[in-house]
Scaffold this active site. Structure first.
Site, PDB file in Angstrom:
ATOM      1  N   GLU A   1      28.550  33.775  37.901  1.00  0.00           N
ATOM      2  CA  GLU A   1      29.502  33.696  36.666  1.00  0.00           C
ATOM      3  C   GLU A   1      29.600  33.511  35.749  1.00  0.00           C
ATOM      4  O   GLU A   1      29.741  34.643  34.897  1.00  0.00           O
ATOM      5  CB  GLU A   1      31.388  33.038  36.554  1.00  0.00           C
ATOM      6  CG  GLU A   1      32.265  32.961  37.693  1.00  0.00           C
ATOM      7  CD  GLU A   1      32.217  32.291  38.818  1.00  0.00           C
ATOM      8  OE1 GLU A   1      32.497  32.673  40.143  1.00  0.00           O
ATOM      9  OE2 GLU A   1      31.504  31.530  39.345  1.00  0.00           O
TER      10      GLU A   1
ATOM     11  N   HIS B   1      41.786  23.949  41.538  1.00  0.00           N
ATOM     12  CA  HIS B   1      41.647  25.073  41.325  1.00  0.00           C
ATOM     13  C   HIS B   1      43.894  26.197  41.428  1.00  0.00           C
ATOM     14  O   HIS B   1      44.609  27.435  41.649  1.00  0.00           O
ATOM     15  CB  HIS B   1      41.557  25.642  43.021  1.00  0.00           C
ATOM     16  CG  HIS B   1      40.210  25.757  43.155  1.00  0.00           C
ATOM     17  ND1 HIS B   1      39.947  24.654  43.803  1.00  0.00           N
ATOM     18  CD2 HIS B   1      39.432  26.114  43.741  1.00  0.00           C
ATOM     19  CE1 HIS B   1      38.364  25.125  44.566  1.00  0.00           C
ATOM     20  NE2 HIS B   1      38.474  26.090  43.985  1.00  0.00           N
TER      21      HIS B   1
END
Length: 345
Positions: free
Chosen positions: A75, A144
């Site tokens: 990322e 998450h």
């Protein structure tokens, strides 16, 4: 997976179609890639696999490797590439497989994208969209299941949008891609497969939802419910239950977290004299906390007949067990309880 019983949907009005949030986002990307050759999409699995959630289905085959780009699992790397491309004049759409992974790239989002226009005295624009699923999904546990609305809404230089319906999703994504500022678009994985009615106008290529403008989803007179993303649907469900008991809720879909349309909320509070905020994120320093503070600091505070009430996610890391997860996320019953509490009924 469990099979739900087949239910025939009601016949839509003329010119109105049922469109899932997934398809609305796909339409928006397709139309903007076609409209402006500077727009490109990059992220993990967005190209040959059609996207982890199939948001970019068919786009790689249509536009090719230079416009729809698969990236390594890094990322920080691909976000930096996207920000640099935006500074150089392109208009990237940077997909995070979930916004939890944006923490790997938060330096690029905050320090590189958000602050560059200010630090360059307006000479360098960073027209980039960071998008992907945000907040709790189902059964994906603590690492998450976070809502990043308050995280990114905290930062000057960013615009932050949070769609609920298919109309929100398409209109806000198109507006975000066309905006010359960095925009964080917080979608919800559990909404991707949900169909919403979309008018003929909303399905046109010219349709955009203006950033910074909330939408009143239901008019009411007794209490104002303010929410964003998936909890907007919970608010409408709670409002339907409460209506049977004679309580008329006004439901506001924020759509944009930053800049926040506090004027619409203030006007509603002046009318209803009561305020309940609903969000999936944690309570401390959250979106609801900001709304309550802004109402208290403004003239609408004088119209409140009771303290504002916040309905939020539980102040804990998300548990994995389903029963615990359900108790950590605001449910319809929690909203009904909060409304009755603020109305003293």
């Amino acid at each position: 997976s469990r099979r739900l019983p087949a239910v025939s949907p009601p016949s839509p009005a003329a010119g109105v179609s049922q469109v899932t949030v997934r398809d609305a986002l796909n339409q928006a990307l397709d139309e903007e890639l076609e409209r402006d050759e500077r727009v490109f999409l990059l992220g993990e699995e967005v190209a040959q696999y059609d996207g982890a959630y199939k948001i970019s289905r068919g786009l790689w085959k249509k536009y090719g490797d230079k416009r729809v780009i698969d990236t390594p699992i890094s990322e920080m790397g691909f976000t930096g590439i996207a920000v640099g491309a935006a500074m150089a004049g392109l208009r990237p759409v940077c997909e995070f497989m979930t916004f939890n992974f944006s923490m790997q790239a938060i330096d690029q989002v905050i320090n590189s994208a958000a602050k560059t226009c200010y630090m360059s005295s307006g000479s360098i624009a960073v027209p980039i969209v960071f998008r992907g699923p945000n907040g709790a999904s189902a059964g994906v546990a603590a690492q998450h299941s976070q809502c990043f609305a308050a995280w990114y809404g905290h930062c000057p230089g960013l615009k932050v949008v949070s769609p609920w319906s298919s109309e929100d999703a398409k209109g806000l994504l198109k507006a975000s891609i066309r905006d010359d500022n960095p925009v964080v678009m917080l979608e919800n994985e559990l909404l991707y497969g949900v169909p919403f009615e979309m008018s003929e106008q909303a399905q046109s290529k010219d349709f955009v939802v203006p950033i910074g403008k909330a939408k009143i989803e239901k008019q009411g007179t007794h209490v104002t419910l303010v929410s964003h993303s998936r909890p907007v649907g919970h608010c409408l469900e709670a409002a339907a239950v409460l209506a049977k008991e004679g309580v008329e809720c006004e439901v506001i879909n924020l759509r944009t977290i930053r800049p926040m349309d506090i004027e619409t909320v203030e006007a509603s509070v002046v009318k209803t004299n009561h305020l309940v905020t609903v969000e999936g994120g944690w309570p401390q320093f959250g979106v609801g906390a900001e709304i309550c503070a802004r109402i208290m600091e403004g003239s609408a505070f004088n119209y409140l007949d009771a303290p504002a009430v916040r309905v939020t996610g539980a102040d804990v890391p998300m548990p994995y067990a389903k029963i615990l997860e359900d108790n950590c996320i605001p449910q319809v019953k929690d909203i009904i309880f909060a409304v009755k509490k603020t109305l003293n009924i």
